[in-house]
Scaffold this active site. Structure first.
Site, PDB file in Angstrom:
ATOM      1  N   GLY A  53      -5.808  23.635   8.808  1.00 36.43           N
ATOM      2  CA  GLY A  53      -5.296  24.038   7.484  1.00 36.43           C
ATOM      3  C   GLY A  53      -5.826  25.416   7.143  1.00 36.43           C
ATOM      4  O   GLY A  53      -6.369  25.645   6.069  1.00 36.43           O
ATOM      5  N   THR A  56      -3.953  29.292   4.330  1.00 33.36           N
ATOM      6  CA  THR A  56      -3.947  29.630   2.892  1.00 33.36           C
ATOM      7  C   THR A  56      -5.133  28.940   2.233  1.00 33.36           C
ATOM      8  O   THR A  56      -5.823  28.128   2.860  1.00 33.36           O
ATOM      9  CB  THR A  56      -2.644  29.120   2.206  1.00 33.36           C
ATOM     10  OG1 THR A  56      -2.518  27.714   2.443  1.00 33.36           O
ATOM     11  CG2 THR A  56      -1.399  29.827   2.706  1.00 33.36           C
ATOM     12  N   TYR A  58      -8.284  27.204   0.619  1.00 27.09           N
ATOM     13  CA  TYR A  58      -9.662  27.017   1.048  1.00 27.09           C
ATOM     14  C   TYR A  58      -9.859  27.135   2.563  1.00 27.09           C
ATOM     15  O   TYR A  58     -10.907  27.574   3.021  1.00 27.09           O
ATOM     16  CB  TYR A  58     -10.190  25.665   0.546  1.00 27.09           C
ATOM     17  CG  TYR A  58     -10.731  25.767  -0.868  1.00 27.09           C
ATOM     18  CD1 TYR A  58     -11.729  26.685  -1.168  1.00 27.09           C
ATOM     19  CD2 TYR A  58     -10.246  24.979  -1.895  1.00 27.09           C
ATOM     20  CE1 TYR A  58     -12.239  26.815  -2.457  1.00 27.09           C
ATOM     21  CE2 TYR A  58     -10.750  25.095  -3.193  1.00 27.09           C
ATOM     22  CZ  TYR A  58     -11.749  26.017  -3.457  1.00 27.09           C
ATOM     23  OH  TYR A  58     -12.251  26.152  -4.725  1.00 27.09           O
ATOM     24  N   ASP A 116       2.431  21.017  13.582  1.00 30.34           N
ATOM     25  CA  ASP A 116       2.065  19.877  12.739  1.00 30.34           C
ATOM     26  C   ASP A 116       0.717  19.274  13.157  1.00 30.34           C
ATOM     27  O   ASP A 116       0.625  18.594  14.188  1.00 30.34           O
ATOM     28  CB  ASP A 116       3.185  18.823  12.830  1.00 30.34           C
ATOM     29  CG  ASP A 116       2.899  17.633  11.938  1.00 30.34           C
ATOM     30  OD1 ASP A 116       1.900  17.654  11.188  1.00 30.34           O
ATOM     31  OD2 ASP A 116       3.684  16.664  11.994  1.00 30.34           O
ATOM     32  N   ALA A 117      -0.291  19.510  12.346  1.00 29.42           N
ATOM     33  CA  ALA A 117      -1.651  19.045  12.667  1.00 29.42           C
ATOM     34  C   ALA A 117      -1.749  17.526  12.718  1.00 29.42           C
ATOM     35  O   ALA A 117      -2.678  16.978  13.305  1.00 29.42           O
ATOM     36  CB  ALA A 117      -2.640  19.582  11.625  1.00 29.42           C
ATOM     37  N   ALA A 145      -3.611  20.283   3.081  1.00 27.66           N
ATOM     38  CA  ALA A 145      -3.008  19.756   1.858  1.00 27.66           C
ATOM     39  C   ALA A 145      -1.522  19.679   2.150  1.00 27.66           C
ATOM     40  O   ALA A 145      -0.903  20.696   2.462  1.00 27.66           O
ATOM     41  CB  ALA A 145      -3.282  20.675   0.672  1.00 27.66           C
ATOM     42  N   TYR A 230     -12.136  17.259  -4.737  1.00 28.48           N
ATOM     43  CA  TYR A 230     -12.223  17.800  -6.106  1.00 28.48           C
ATOM     44  C   TYR A 230     -12.645  16.674  -7.031  1.00 28.48           C
ATOM     45  O   TYR A 230     -12.321  15.507  -6.800  1.00 28.48           O
ATOM     46  CB  TYR A 230     -10.864  18.376  -6.528  1.00 28.48           C
ATOM     47  CG  TYR A 230     -10.908  18.977  -7.910  1.00 28.48           C
ATOM     48  CD1 TYR A 230     -11.721  20.086  -8.168  1.00 28.48           C
ATOM     49  CD2 TYR A 230     -10.183  18.437  -8.960  1.00 28.48           C
ATOM     50  CE1 TYR A 230     -11.801  20.627  -9.435  1.00 28.48           C
ATOM     51  CE2 TYR A 230     -10.248  18.989 -10.229  1.00 28.48           C
ATOM     52  CZ  TYR A 230     -11.069  20.075 -10.464  1.00 28.48           C
ATOM     53  OH  TYR A 230     -11.153  20.602 -11.730  1.00 28.48           O
ATOM     54  N   TYR A 240      -6.022  13.062 -11.493  1.00 31.35           N
ATOM     55  CA  TYR A 240      -6.690  13.454 -10.249  1.00 31.35           C
ATOM     56  C   TYR A 240      -7.675  12.373  -9.762  1.00 31.35           C
ATOM     57  O   TYR A 240      -7.308  11.523  -8.961  1.00 31.35           O
ATOM     58  CB  TYR A 240      -7.359  14.841 -10.378  1.00 31.35           C
ATOM     59  CG  TYR A 240      -7.537  15.438  -9.001  1.00 31.35           C
ATOM     60  CD1 TYR A 240      -6.647  16.364  -8.494  1.00 31.35           C
ATOM     61  CD2 TYR A 240      -8.563  14.999  -8.161  1.00 31.35           C
ATOM     62  CE1 TYR A 240      -6.766  16.842  -7.187  1.00 31.35           C
ATOM     63  CE2 TYR A 240      -8.692  15.465  -6.869  1.00 31.35           C
ATOM     64  CZ  TYR A 240      -7.800  16.392  -6.388  1.00 31.35           C
ATOM     65  OH  TYR A 240      -7.911  16.845  -5.094  1.00 31.35           O
TER      66      TYR A 240
HETATM   67  P1  NAD Z   1      -3.294  25.015   0.487  1.00 34.75           P
HETATM   68  O1  NAD Z   1      -1.941  24.489   0.148  1.00 34.75           O
HETATM   69  O2  NAD Z   1      -3.620  26.397   0.091  1.00 34.75           O
HETATM   70  O3  NAD Z   1      -3.534  24.931   2.092  1.00 34.75           O
HETATM   71  C1  NAD Z   1      -3.072  23.872   2.856  1.00 34.75           C
HETATM   72  C2  NAD Z   1      -3.191  24.208   4.338  1.00 34.75           C
HETATM   73  O4  NAD Z   1      -2.751  23.059   5.064  1.00 34.75           O
HETATM   74  C3  NAD Z   1      -2.322  25.378   4.813  1.00 34.75           C
HETATM   75  O5  NAD Z   1      -3.021  26.119   5.788  1.00 34.75           O
HETATM   76  C4  NAD Z   1      -1.132  24.681   5.469  1.00 34.75           C
HETATM   77  O6  NAD Z   1      -0.489  25.435   6.500  1.00 34.75           O
HETATM   78  C5  NAD Z   1      -1.835  23.494   6.063  1.00 34.75           C
HETATM   79  N1  NAD Z   1      -0.930  22.380   6.358  1.00 34.75           N
HETATM   80  C6  NAD Z   1      -0.210  21.616   5.515  1.00 34.75           C
HETATM   81  N2  NAD Z   1       0.470  20.673   6.208  1.00 34.75           N
HETATM   82  C7  NAD Z   1       0.169  20.873   7.517  1.00 34.75           C
HETATM   83  C8  NAD Z   1       0.542  20.228   8.716  1.00 34.75           C
HETATM   84  N3  NAD Z   1       1.373  19.175   8.751  1.00 34.75           N
HETATM   85  N4  NAD Z   1       0.049  20.715   9.889  1.00 34.75           N
HETATM   86  C9  NAD Z   1      -0.791  21.793   9.911  1.00 34.75           C
HETATM   87  N5  NAD Z   1      -1.189  22.423   8.792  1.00 34.75           N
HETATM   88  C10 NAD Z   1      -0.717  21.970   7.621  1.00 34.75           C
HETATM   89  O7  NAD Z   1      -4.318  23.935  -0.078  1.00 34.75           O
HETATM   90  P2  NAD Z   1      -5.804  24.022  -0.676  1.00 34.75           P
HETATM   91  O8  NAD Z   1      -5.693  23.932  -2.158  1.00 34.75           O
HETATM   92  O9  NAD Z   1      -6.589  25.101  -0.052  1.00 34.75           O
HETATM   93  O10 NAD Z   1      -6.367  22.606  -0.212  1.00 34.75           O
HETATM   94  C11 NAD Z   1      -7.198  22.413   0.907  1.00 34.75           C
HETATM   95  C12 NAD Z   1      -8.176  21.294   0.603  1.00 34.75           C
HETATM   96  O11 NAD Z   1      -9.018  21.704  -0.484  1.00 34.75           O
HETATM   97  C13 NAD Z   1      -7.511  19.984   0.172  1.00 34.75           C
HETATM   98  O12 NAD Z   1      -8.239  18.912   0.700  1.00 34.75           O
HETATM   99  C14 NAD Z   1      -7.669  20.012  -1.343  1.00 34.75           C
HETATM  100  O13 NAD Z   1      -7.643  18.727  -1.925  1.00 34.75           O
HETATM  101  C15 NAD Z   1      -9.037  20.655  -1.454  1.00 34.75           C
HETATM  102  N6  NAD Z   1      -9.361  21.224  -2.788  1.00 34.75           N
HETATM  103  C16 NAD Z   1      -8.508  22.062  -3.422  1.00 34.75           C
HETATM  104  C17 NAD Z   1      -8.844  22.523  -4.699  1.00 34.75           C
HETATM  105  C18 NAD Z   1      -7.921  23.449  -5.462  1.00 34.75           C
HETATM  106  O14 NAD Z   1      -8.150  23.694  -6.659  1.00 34.75           O
HETATM  107  N7  NAD Z   1      -6.914  24.015  -4.818  1.00 34.75           N
HETATM  108  C19 NAD Z   1     -10.063  22.171  -5.291  1.00 34.75           C
HETATM  109  C20 NAD Z   1     -10.924  21.346  -4.589  1.00 34.75           C
HETATM  110  C21 NAD Z   1     -10.571  20.866  -3.330  1.00 34.75           C
END
Ligand code: NAD
Length: 400
Positions: A53, A56, A58, A116-117, A145, A230, A240
């Site tokens: 992931g 984008t 985190y 697809d991971a 995500a 989160y 949430y």
């Molecule tokens: P994001 O949407 O920015 O990133 C998601 C990543 O997952 C991307 O790199 C995307 O390409 C990849 N992805 C999605 N489906 C995929 C698949 N089938 N195969 C391969 N890659 C795939 O999301 P984010 O907000 O950075 O979330 C990442 C983690 O951080 C999640 O676990 C989320 O719950 C957690 N988080 C987010 C927040 C927030 O405020 N955004 C806060 C705390 C925790």
């Protein structure tokens, strides 16, 4: 393909294209932030990092913080669209193209796998790449995500939902299309919807990644794995922490405990969950209530000089938890807390006082919705300082 002028195109509030130069600037900005906030002598034996992931949010920030902060070799997995004719690539694709260019310039080892991971094929391709060109992994970060997952072993497709558990919920929110403050109602999830959400965003796929890498002997002695969660304040709990997504995060934590025991026994390693702060990402913008809460949070944290985005959070994760001799600090539940500043009582008290007062008329005064919107546009490479959006750009770009 000739260069073209790329203007932001939205459907509702969702942006359907991306600007390559804006995405590249975002990546360079994150690299610069890490470099200026990381001591040059970090005590770490982390060398090889896999980020699942990584394009984008985190995951991208984790990759940049370990790559440019610690000099690690990084392998990134993500699911992004390449450009096609006049259609731009997805933002994550351009981010990764820019990351590879910067890595080459800066002498850092980086490889990416786009697919697809959740599938067994991509897991095999990653294992092959690690074995063939990287060496054993010291750190595996799981930062997916996704709204959907196909379980390759059962052949079943799962869809997650953002619903309440127990009783329905109505809460204040911003309509991201017109910027009006109103209410969002969220239905109660059925047991099947809870199970589906856990199947997509819970720990099963993470466990399969780690089991596969461990069985293939690709985890280094002392290897660590980490996933993100989160927690947030009470106003977001029904949607949430106590909702379907929270059920998935509980499963993720239970998986961490299971993987922790496995890795301790097999390689002297560990599995952890880090609780990150609320930021604007494609995933978080889709959750009702969260954009209004984040707009208030930005306003309060910026006023106190403690505002953070993904890269500041991941810099702290690496600098204060991963690259320290005595390892991460945990809370009473064994979680790494990067949401400590967000959850500070003075921050939350101010937000709680603003929450009942904020409405459409005073949104600009009480909340930083402009900051939320800018961050949202930035996700797609738009509204980025220093980019001239009237100039044509090359939209065709390919990952090495
Ligand atoms: P994001 O949407 O920015 O990133 C998601 C990543 O997952 C991307 O790199 C995307 O390409 C990849 N992805 C999605 N489906 C995929 C698949 N089938 N195969 C391969 N890659 C795939 O999301 P984010 O907000 O950075 O979330 C990442 C983690 O951080 C999640 O676990 C989320 O719950 C957690 N988080 C987010 C927040 C927030 O405020 N955004 C806060 C705390 C925790």
């Amino acid at each position: 393909m000739p260069e073209q002028v790329v203007k932001q195109r939205s459907r509702g509030f969702i942006c359907v294209n991306a600007h390559p130069a804006g995405c590249a600037r975002n990546v360079e900005h994150q690299i610069a932030r890490v470099r200026s906030n990381m001591p040059s002598t970090s005590a770490t034996d982390v060398r090889n990092v896999l980020v699942i992931g990584a394009s984008t949010g985190y995951g991208l920030a984790t990759r940049i913080a370990t790559g440019w902060g610690l000099g690690c070799r990084t392998l990134g997995v993500f699911f992004e669209k390449p450009p096609a004719g006049r259609r731009t690539a997805s933002a994550g694709y351009y981010n990764c193209v820019a990351l590879h260019q910067a890595a080459e310039r800066d002498g850092l080892w980086a490889r990416s796998i786009n697919g697809d991971a959740f599938s067994d094929e991509i897991k095999e391709e990653v294992a092959h790449s690690v074995a063939g060109s990287m060496g054993k992994l010291d750190l595996v970060v799981y930062s997916l995500a996704s709204p959907k997952r196909t379980n390759p072993r059962a052949g079943t497709a799962h869809t997650s939902s953002l619903k309440a558990i127990g009783s329905p919920f109505t809460g204040k929110t911003i309509d991201l299309g017109n910027g009006e403050v109103g209410t969002a109602s969220v239905d109660v999830a059925t047991d099947a919807e809870i199970d589906e959400t856990v199947a997509v965003m819970g720990g099963e796929d993470w466990r399969w990644w780690i089991e596969g890498l461990s069985d293939a002997g690709l985890l280094a002695p002392g290897a660590k794995t980490l996933a993100y969660s989160y927690y947030g304040p009470e106003v977001t709990w029904p949607i949430y922490k106590d909702g379907t997504i929270g059920a998935a995060k509980q499963d993720l934590k239970a998986t961490a405990d299971r993987l922790n025991a496995k890795l301790a026994q097999e390689v002297g390693g560990a599995a952890w969950v880090a609780v990150n702060k609320a930021v604007v990402t494609q995933a978080s913008a889709a959750i009702p209530v969260v954009p209004l809460y984040v707009s208030l949070l930005f306003r309060v944290m910026k006023a106190k000089g403690i505002h953070e985005g993904c890269i500041e959070q991941m810099t702290r994760l690496v600098r204060d938890h991963l690259a320290v001799a005595d390892g991460p600090q945990f809370d009473a539940n064994g979680l790494i807390r990067l949401d400590d500043l967000e959850m500070r009582p003075d921050v939350q008290q101010e937000i709680a006082a603003l929450w009942p007062k904020v409405g459409t008329g005073n949104l600009a005064d009480l909340a930083d919705f402009a900051g939320f919107r800018r961050d949202f546009n930035n996700l797609f490479g738009f509204d980025v300082d220093g980019v001239d959006y009237d100039l044509p750009v090359e939209t065709e770009a390919f990952l090495p």
